[in-house]
Design a protein around this motif. Structure first.
Motif, PDB file in Angstrom:
ATOM      1  N   LYS A 199      -7.437  12.355  -5.208  1.00 20.75           N
ATOM      2  CA  LYS A 199      -6.045  12.046  -4.895  1.00 20.75           C
ATOM      3  C   LYS A 199      -5.817  12.058  -3.377  1.00 20.75           C
ATOM      4  O   LYS A 199      -5.206  11.149  -2.817  1.00 20.75           O
ATOM      5  CB  LYS A 199      -5.154  13.078  -5.583  1.00 20.75           C
ATOM      6  N   SER A 220       0.826  -1.212   0.000  1.00 22.03           N
ATOM      7  CA  SER A 220       0.000   0.000   0.000  1.00 22.03           C
ATOM      8  C   SER A 220       0.860   1.262   0.000  1.00 22.03           C
ATOM      9  O   SER A 220       0.468   2.284  -0.581  1.00 22.03           O
ATOM     10  CB  SER A 220      -0.966  -0.001   1.185  1.00 22.03           C
ATOM     11  N   THR A 221       2.040   1.213   0.611  1.00 24.91           N
ATOM     12  CA  THR A 221       2.945   2.365   0.542  1.00 24.91           C
ATOM     13  C   THR A 221       3.436   2.568  -0.887  1.00 24.91           C
ATOM     14  O   THR A 221       3.509   3.706  -1.375  1.00 24.91           O
ATOM     15  CB  THR A 221       4.138   2.170   1.496  1.00 24.91           C
ATOM     16  N   ILE A 274       0.738   4.203  -2.783  1.00 27.18           N
ATOM     17  CA  ILE A 274       0.649   5.647  -2.530  1.00 27.18           C
ATOM     18  C   ILE A 274       1.674   6.385  -3.385  1.00 27.18           C
ATOM     19  O   ILE A 274       1.351   7.393  -4.029  1.00 27.18           O
ATOM     20  CB  ILE A 274       0.868   5.946  -1.031  1.00 27.18           C
ATOM     21  N   GLY A 276       0.717   6.110  -7.027  1.00 30.30           N
ATOM     22  CA  GLY A 276      -0.473   6.940  -7.249  1.00 30.30           C
ATOM     23  C   GLY A 276      -0.129   8.412  -7.341  1.00 30.30           C
ATOM     24  O   GLY A 276      -0.683   9.140  -8.163  1.00 30.30           O
ATOM     25  N   ASN A 277       0.785   8.864  -6.491  1.00 26.82           N
ATOM     26  CA  ASN A 277       1.193  10.274  -6.560  1.00 26.82           C
ATOM     27  C   ASN A 277       1.945  10.580  -7.845  1.00 26.82           C
ATOM     28  O   ASN A 277       1.807  11.658  -8.408  1.00 26.82           O
ATOM     29  CB  ASN A 277       2.072  10.624  -5.349  1.00 26.82           C
ATOM     30  N   ASN A 321      -4.943   8.720  -0.984  1.00 24.14           N
ATOM     31  CA  ASN A 321      -3.772   8.693  -0.108  1.00 24.14           C
ATOM     32  C   ASN A 321      -4.164   8.590   1.360  1.00 24.14           C
ATOM     33  O   ASN A 321      -3.514   7.887   2.128  1.00 24.14           O
ATOM     34  CB  ASN A 321      -2.903   9.928  -0.327  1.00 24.14           C
ATOM     35  N   SER A 322      -5.225   9.266   1.744  1.00 27.99           N
ATOM     36  CA  SER A 322      -5.664   9.233   3.140  1.00 27.99           C
ATOM     37  C   SER A 322      -6.140   7.844   3.539  1.00 27.99           C
ATOM     38  O   SER A 322      -5.787   7.350   4.613  1.00 27.99           O
ATOM     39  CB  SER A 322      -6.781  10.248   3.381  1.00 27.99           C
ATOM     40  N   SER A 325      -3.147   5.514   3.771  1.00 27.90           N
ATOM     41  CA  SER A 325      -2.309   5.866   4.925  1.00 27.90           C
ATOM     42  C   SER A 325      -2.962   5.434   6.229  1.00 27.90           C
ATOM     43  O   SER A 325      -2.291   4.910   7.125  1.00 27.90           O
ATOM     44  CB  SER A 325      -2.051   7.373   4.955  1.00 27.90           C
TER      45      SER A 325
END
Length: 128
Positions: free
Chosen positions: A45, A25-26, A29, A32-33, A49-50, A53
């Motif tokens: 977005k 998942s990291t 992120i 994805g960014n 990310n939220s 995280s």
């Protein structure tokens, strides 16, 4: 697989599964960014990310690593409570002793430095 085998599998590999999910998942992120860098809808977005995280942090709270470190933190806190701190008079006496030791040590080093300097300068003057 029956339920008993699934339970054995999960208990045996639960920590690895948790860390694998945190790592994946990291990576999601970060990718994805990078992928949605010019994405116009910033709300999606931030939401993406939220959510990832929060999932990472939640799963991290259930790992053995986190529990072990929390236990160490509590033990350290209890040990700090058991420390007997010196009072003002003891602190002053210890400070005076330390300053005296520093003064003696610096004097000895100064004398040794001067002796070395004189020996080296004498040896340099002797050279033909």
């Amino acid at each position: 697989m029956d339920l008993q085998n699934i339970q054995k599998f999960y208990t045996h590999y639960s920590e690895k599964i948790k860390w694998l999910f945190i790592i994946i998942s990291t990576i999601m992120i970060v990718i994805g960014n990078i992928y949605f860098y010019n994405f116009t809808n910033i709300f999606l977005k931030i939401l993406f990310n939220s959510i990832l995280s929060i999932l990472n942090i939640t799963i991290f709270f259930f790992t053995k690593f986190f529990k072990k470190n929390i236990k160490i933190f509590h033990e350290t806190k209890n040990e700090i409570r058991n420390i007997t701190w010196p009072n003002k008079k003891e602190t002053f006496k210890i400070t005076i002793v330390i300053l005296f030791i520093i003064l003696i040590t610096s004097s000895v080093l100064w004398v040794l430095d001067n002796m070395c300097l004189r020996i080296i300068s004498f040896l340099i003057q002797i050279r033909p």
